[in-house]
Design a protein around this motif. Structure first.
Motif, PDB file in Angstrom:
ATOM      1  N   ASN A 141      -6.931  12.247  -5.754  1.00 37.98           N
ATOM      2  CA  ASN A 141      -5.607  12.505  -6.345  1.00 37.98           C
ATOM      3  C   ASN A 141      -5.630  13.469  -7.526  1.00 37.98           C
ATOM      4  OD1 ASN A 141      -6.915   9.985  -7.331  1.00 37.98           O
ATOM      5  ND2 ASN A 141      -5.236   9.930  -8.793  1.00 37.98           N
ATOM      6  N   TRP A 142      -6.135  14.684  -7.247  1.00 38.16           N
ATOM      7  CA  TRP A 142      -6.145  15.747  -8.258  1.00 38.16           C
ATOM      8  C   TRP A 142      -5.030  16.752  -8.004  1.00 38.16           C
ATOM      9  CZ3 TRP A 142      -8.569  15.571 -12.679  1.00 38.16           C
ATOM     10  CH2 TRP A 142      -9.811  14.952 -12.813  1.00 38.16           C
ATOM     11  N   LEU A 143      -4.516  17.294  -9.088  1.00 42.57           N
ATOM     12  CA  LEU A 143      -3.615  18.448  -9.029  1.00 42.57           C
ATOM     13  C   LEU A 143      -4.330  19.599  -9.714  1.00 42.57           C
ATOM     14  CD1 LEU A 143      -0.688  19.422  -8.293  1.00 42.57           C
ATOM     15  CD2 LEU A 143      -0.102  18.975 -10.685  1.00 42.57           C
ATOM     16  N   TRP A 144      -4.598  20.656  -8.949  1.00 40.03           N
ATOM     17  CA  TRP A 144      -5.274  21.847  -9.472  1.00 40.03           C
ATOM     18  C   TRP A 144      -4.224  22.901  -9.776  1.00 40.03           C
ATOM     19  CZ3 TRP A 144     -10.244  20.649 -10.169  1.00 40.03           C
ATOM     20  CH2 TRP A 144     -10.761  19.611  -9.402  1.00 40.03           C
ATOM     21  N   ALA A 145      -4.371  23.604 -10.898  1.00 39.98           N
ATOM     22  CA  ALA A 145      -3.335  24.564 -11.281  1.00 39.98           C
ATOM     23  C   ALA A 145      -3.934  25.821 -11.896  1.00 39.98           C
ATOM     24  CB  ALA A 145      -2.370  23.910 -12.267  1.00 39.98           C
ATOM     25  N   ASN A 146      -3.227  26.913 -11.693  1.00 38.41           N
ATOM     26  CA  ASN A 146      -3.577  28.195 -12.295  1.00 38.41           C
ATOM     27  C   ASN A 146      -2.733  28.355 -13.556  1.00 38.41           C
ATOM     28  OD1 ASN A 146      -3.461  31.021 -12.976  1.00 38.41           O
ATOM     29  ND2 ASN A 146      -4.342  31.490 -10.963  1.00 38.41           N
ATOM     30  N   PRO A 147      -3.344  28.291 -14.750  1.00 38.03           N
ATOM     31  CA  PRO A 147      -2.563  28.332 -15.996  1.00 38.03           C
ATOM     32  C   PRO A 147      -1.808  29.641 -16.198  1.00 38.03           C
ATOM     33  CG  PRO A 147      -4.921  28.499 -16.455  1.00 38.03           C
ATOM     34  CD  PRO A 147      -4.788  28.180 -15.007  1.00 38.03           C
ATOM     35  N   ASP A 148      -2.339  30.757 -15.680  1.00 36.39           N
ATOM     36  CA  ASP A 148      -1.651  32.041 -15.824  1.00 36.39           C
ATOM     37  C   ASP A 148      -0.334  32.044 -15.055  1.00 36.39           C
ATOM     38  OD1 ASP A 148      -3.671  33.038 -17.416  1.00 36.39           O
ATOM     39  OD2 ASP A 148      -4.747  33.988 -15.746  1.00 36.39           O
ATOM     40  N   GLN A 188      -4.960  17.168   5.847  1.00 36.83           N
ATOM     41  CA  GLN A 188      -4.417  17.653   4.580  1.00 36.83           C
ATOM     42  C   GLN A 188      -3.027  17.082   4.328  1.00 36.83           C
ATOM     43  OE1 GLN A 188      -5.216  21.755   3.227  1.00 36.83           O
ATOM     44  NE2 GLN A 188      -6.062  22.134   5.258  1.00 36.83           N
ATOM     45  N   ASP A 189      -2.222  16.998   5.386  1.00 31.39           N
ATOM     46  CA  ASP A 189      -0.901  16.375   5.247  1.00 31.39           C
ATOM     47  C   ASP A 189      -1.058  14.933   4.765  1.00 31.39           C
ATOM     48  OD1 ASP A 189       0.208  18.711   6.245  1.00 31.39           O
ATOM     49  OD2 ASP A 189       0.452  17.944   8.284  1.00 31.39           O
ATOM     50  N   ALA A 190      -2.003  14.206   5.371  1.00 29.48           N
ATOM     51  CA  ALA A 190      -2.225  12.802   5.008  1.00 29.48           C
ATOM     52  C   ALA A 190      -2.762  12.674   3.581  1.00 29.48           C
ATOM     53  CB  ALA A 190      -3.191  12.152   5.994  1.00 29.48           C
ATOM     54  N   THR A 191      -3.564  13.641   3.159  1.00 31.38           N
ATOM     55  CA  THR A 191      -4.080  13.639   1.789  1.00 31.38           C
ATOM     56  C   THR A 191      -2.933  13.702   0.788  1.00 31.38           C
ATOM     57  OG1 THR A 191      -6.178  14.695   2.389  1.00 31.38           O
ATOM     58  CG2 THR A 191      -5.476  14.924   0.102  1.00 31.38           C
ATOM     59  N   VAL A 192      -2.040  14.652   0.997  1.00 30.97           N
ATOM     60  CA  VAL A 192      -0.904  14.807   0.084  1.00 30.97           C
ATOM     61  C   VAL A 192      -0.009  13.571   0.138  1.00 30.97           C
ATOM     62  CG1 VAL A 192       1.170  16.163  -0.428  1.00 30.97           C
ATOM     63  CG2 VAL A 192      -0.959  17.325   0.198  1.00 30.97           C
ATOM     64  N   LEU A 227       7.897   8.685   1.635  1.00 32.88           N
ATOM     65  CA  LEU A 227       8.063   9.633   2.738  1.00 32.88           C
ATOM     66  C   LEU A 227       9.087  10.715   2.384  1.00 32.88           C
ATOM     67  CD1 LEU A 227       7.966   7.062   5.669  1.00 32.88           C
ATOM     68  CD2 LEU A 227       6.403   9.012   5.429  1.00 32.88           C
ATOM     69  N   LYS A 228      10.168  10.331   1.739  1.00 32.55           N
ATOM     70  CA  LYS A 228      11.195  11.307   1.354  1.00 32.55           C
ATOM     71  C   LYS A 228      10.649  12.315   0.347  1.00 32.55           C
ATOM     72  CE  LYS A 228      15.345   8.492   2.168  1.00 32.55           C
ATOM     73  NZ  LYS A 228      16.456   7.751   1.543  1.00 32.55           N
ATOM     74  N   THR A 229       9.901  11.816  -0.634  1.00 32.77           N
ATOM     75  CA  THR A 229       9.301  12.708  -1.640  1.00 32.77           C
ATOM     76  C   THR A 229       8.302  13.655  -0.989  1.00 32.77           C
ATOM     77  OG1 THR A 229       9.562  10.994  -3.326  1.00 32.77           O
ATOM     78  CG2 THR A 229       8.037  12.784  -3.825  1.00 32.77           C
ATOM     79  N   PHE A 230       7.504  13.115  -0.094  1.00 34.55           N
ATOM     80  CA  PHE A 230       6.525  13.914   0.639  1.00 34.55           C
ATOM     81  C   PHE A 230       7.212  15.014   1.448  1.00 34.55           C
ATOM     82  CE2 PHE A 230       4.181  14.075   4.833  1.00 34.55           C
ATOM     83  CZ  PHE A 230       3.140  14.885   4.412  1.00 34.55           C
ATOM     84  N   LYS A 231       8.269  14.678   2.150  1.00 33.53           N
ATOM     85  CA  LYS A 231       8.994  15.663   2.970  1.00 33.53           C
ATOM     86  C   LYS A 231       9.584  16.773   2.100  1.00 33.53           C
ATOM     87  CE  LYS A 231      10.807  16.302   7.234  1.00 33.53           C
ATOM     88  NZ  LYS A 231      11.245  15.141   7.972  1.00 33.53           N
ATOM     89  N   LYS A 232      10.047  16.388   0.913  1.00 38.01           N
ATOM     90  CA  LYS A 232      10.647  17.367   0.001  1.00 38.01           C
ATOM     91  C   LYS A 232       9.628  18.405  -0.461  1.00 38.01           C
ATOM     92  CE  LYS A 232      13.615  17.516  -4.124  1.00 38.01           C
ATOM     93  NZ  LYS A 232      14.199  16.700  -5.235  1.00 38.01           N
ATOM     94  N   LEU A 233       8.345  18.013  -0.477  1.00 35.21           N
ATOM     95  CA  LEU A 233       7.297  18.953  -0.900  1.00 35.21           C
ATOM     96  C   LEU A 233       7.188  20.154   0.025  1.00 35.21           C
ATOM     97  CD1 LEU A 233       4.401  16.564  -2.018  1.00 35.21           C
ATOM     98  CD2 LEU A 233       5.759  18.067  -3.466  1.00 35.21           C
ATOM     99  N   PRO A 371      -9.477   3.002  -1.835  1.00 35.39           N
ATOM    100  CA  PRO A 371     -10.179   3.853  -0.860  1.00 35.39           C
ATOM    101  C   PRO A 371      -9.197   4.793  -0.162  1.00 35.39           C
ATOM    102  CG  PRO A 371      -9.811   1.678   0.070  1.00 35.39           C
ATOM    103  CD  PRO A 371      -9.295   1.626  -1.337  1.00 35.39           C
ATOM    104  N   SER A 372      -9.595   6.021   0.025  1.00 35.34           N
ATOM    105  CA  SER A 372      -8.722   7.011   0.660  1.00 35.34           C
ATOM    106  C   SER A 372      -8.640   6.795   2.166  1.00 35.34           C
ATOM    107  CB  SER A 372      -9.235   8.426   0.380  1.00 35.34           C
ATOM    108  OG  SER A 372      -8.546   9.369   1.182  1.00 35.34           O
ATOM    109  N   LEU A 373      -7.430   6.589   2.671  1.00 39.46           N
ATOM    110  CA  LEU A 373      -7.245   6.519   4.122  1.00 39.46           C
ATOM    111  C   LEU A 373      -7.451   7.889   4.746  1.00 39.46           C
ATOM    112  CD1 LEU A 373      -4.769   4.649   6.307  1.00 39.46           C
ATOM    113  CD2 LEU A 373      -4.816   7.135   6.493  1.00 39.46           C
ATOM    114  N   ALA A 374      -6.922   8.918   4.096  1.00 42.85           N
ATOM    115  CA  ALA A 374      -7.012  10.272   4.646  1.00 42.85           C
ATOM    116  C   ALA A 374      -8.445  10.738   4.805  1.00 42.85           C
ATOM    117  CB  ALA A 374      -6.233  11.252   3.767  1.00 42.85           C
ATOM    118  N   HIS A 375      -9.348  10.156   4.029  1.00 46.77           N
ATOM    119  CA  HIS A 375     -10.743  10.608   4.039  1.00 46.77           C
ATOM    120  C   HIS A 375     -11.714   9.538   4.519  1.00 46.77           C
ATOM    121  CE1 HIS A 375      -9.732  14.516   2.426  1.00 46.77           C
ATOM    122  NE2 HIS A 375      -8.777  13.859   1.810  1.00 46.77           N
ATOM    123  N   GLY A 376     -11.215   8.670   5.384  1.00 45.76           N
ATOM    124  CA  GLY A 376     -12.086   7.782   6.135  1.00 45.76           C
ATOM    125  C   GLY A 376     -12.675   6.618   5.401  1.00 45.76           C
ATOM    126  N   MET A 377     -12.079   6.210   4.272  1.00 40.60           N
ATOM    127  CA  MET A 377     -12.666   5.140   3.481  1.00 40.60           C
ATOM    128  C   MET A 377     -11.937   3.802   3.611  1.00 40.60           C
ATOM    129  SD  MET A 377     -15.243   6.733   2.185  1.00 40.60           S
ATOM    130  CE  MET A 377     -15.858   5.375   1.195  1.00 40.60           C
TER     131      MET A 377
END
Length: 417
Positions: A141-148, A188-192, A227-233, A371-377
């Motif tokens: 559950n990381w959010l990576w960002a470009n500060p520029d 990737q969809d499941a990860t998000v 699910l609604k929040t996910f779809k909005k992404l 444990p992450s479902l998306a990553h087999g745990m």
């Protein structure tokens, strides 16, 4: 003279014994991106320094689905590799089928149980015996960002809530950038989605839904809101996500085309490979509403049952190398993860790794370690596949409602369990 001859004979005997135990072992893995390949090569070099030969069997595909398909084919034909990257409950599934060997000898010699948490050690045991060796701990559950990019869009800090995220996304879009980089692949969809869900529902809800597979949780209002929040992404991404690999999405953040990406910390390996510095050239923060959560993925190498003594020794040597303090440090710096050995100091690690360890410790003490479902745990491969299908179909179907998706999720999980 006799002494010289005796020494020479001893050296030849030692060399002969060493060669007798040296072997070629085939290693199946899916570490093929820049940062991952660099990390895998470190392990290969360490093993070959011990006299063994690493026969690389890399199968591209960030989530490992393709690798598992190939592994099944090889195993069914009676020719599995000596070592394969396998995770979570799937290790037990392979063990129950009788495919995995026993590496208790090296585990007892090096006292693995003294520096692995019982929870993480359990994943690597079959009937109480070590059959696999864990390599690292990834936080999902990381959010990576470009500060520029954020600065050009007039944003001072990464968003902490989903309301903030969508408000920032509008500013980023208006500034001419893609708010969220993403690859349109089921894993990737499941990860998000799981990251969204854990933030909205919290640890207890996550475990009820994605570990216990509770039907009420799967169809609850909390699930529908997730699910609604996910779809909005979807509206914060570009139109070309279909089939895109995760590392290509990461490169969009690195190159300044996109502002942010939700992805596990193997993404950091890409930033590191590009020569960027954490906290300066890129930002790493918990995804919105998941500050107290830690969704984990532990990479492991399972040792398949083989009769050849040389290959068995190579398996033991590989396991020993993986859990050595030196390798845990160098490998995890390259991979982006943190050491699975909790006695390895992180003094020389970057800001993101230190934050990850701090979050792991805090989540372990609270109820946020999941444990992450998306990553087999979290669940079996069949249940994971059923979840993937529902989530990715919902994400790509503008007409499907969150309520319908929740009902389908519960039905699919029931059928696959």
């Amino acid at each position: 003279m006799k002494t010289i001859h005796a020494l020479a004979a001893g050296a030849l005997l030692a060399a002969a014994v060493g060669q007798a135990h040296a072997a070629e072992i085939e290693v199946l893995h899916w570490w093929t991106s820049g940062g991952e390949a660099k990390a895998a090569n470190m392990l290969k070099q360490k093993l070959e320094a011990k006299g063994h030969t690493w026969k690389d069997f890399a199968v591209a595909g960030g989530g490992g689905d393709s690798a598992m398909t190939v592994l099944k084919s090889r195993a069914i034909s009676g020719n599995p590799p000596a070592v394969a990257q396998i995770k979570g409950p799937l290790i037990q599934e392979w063990g129950d089928m009788g495919f995995l060997g026993n590496i208790d000898k090296i585990a007892k010699e090096e006292n693995w149980d003294s520096f692995l948490t019982p929870q993480l050690a359990a994943y690597n045991k079959v009937d109480g015996h070590y059959a696999a060796v864990p390599v690292n701990i990834h936080r999902i559950n990381w959010l990576w960002a470009n500060p520029d990019v954020l600065e050009k869009a007039g944003i001072d800090d990464v968003p902490k809530t989903w309301d903030e995220f969508f408000a920032d996304a509008k500013k980023i879009r208006e500034a001419g950038f893609i708010p969220l980089a993403h690859g349109g692949q089921p894993w990737q969809d499941a990860t998000v989605f799981e990251v969204v869900m854990m933030g909205i529902g919290g640890g207890d809800f996550y475990r009820k839904a994605f570990v216990e597979l509770d039907p009420e949780a799967l169809t609850s209002d909390t699930m529908i809101e997730s699910l609604k929040t996910f779809k909005k992404l979807r509206s914060t991404m570009d139109d070309n996500i279909a089939g895109r690999d995760w590392n290509i999405a990461t490169s969009m953040v690195i190159n300044g085309k996109a502002a942010m990406q939700i992805m596990g910390d193997w993404a950091k390996g890409e930033f590191t490979a590009a020569g960027l510095t954490a906290g300066e050239d890129y930002l790493c923060e918990a995804a919105p509403m998941t500050e107290h959560m830690f969704s984990y993925n532990v990479d492991s190498f399972a040792m398949f049952k083989i009769d050849d003594e040389g290959k068995q020794q190579a398996q033991q040597d590989l396991a020993s190398l993986i859990l050595s303090k030196d390798f845990q440090t160098t490998f995890n710096k390259a991979k982006g993860s943190i050491p699975v050995r909790l006695d390895v100091p992180l003094d020389s690690f970057d800001k993101c790794a230190k934050a990850s360890r701090k979050a792991f410790d805090a989540a372990s003490e609270g109820n946020g370690l999941v444990p992450s479902l998306a990553h087999g745990m979290a669940v079996s491969a069949s249940v994971q596949g059923a979840v993937f299908d529902v989530i990715t179909n919902f994400f790509n179907d503008p007409e499907m409602s969150a309520e319908t998706a929740a009902k389908r999720l519960a039905s699919a999980v029931r059928a696959a369990s």
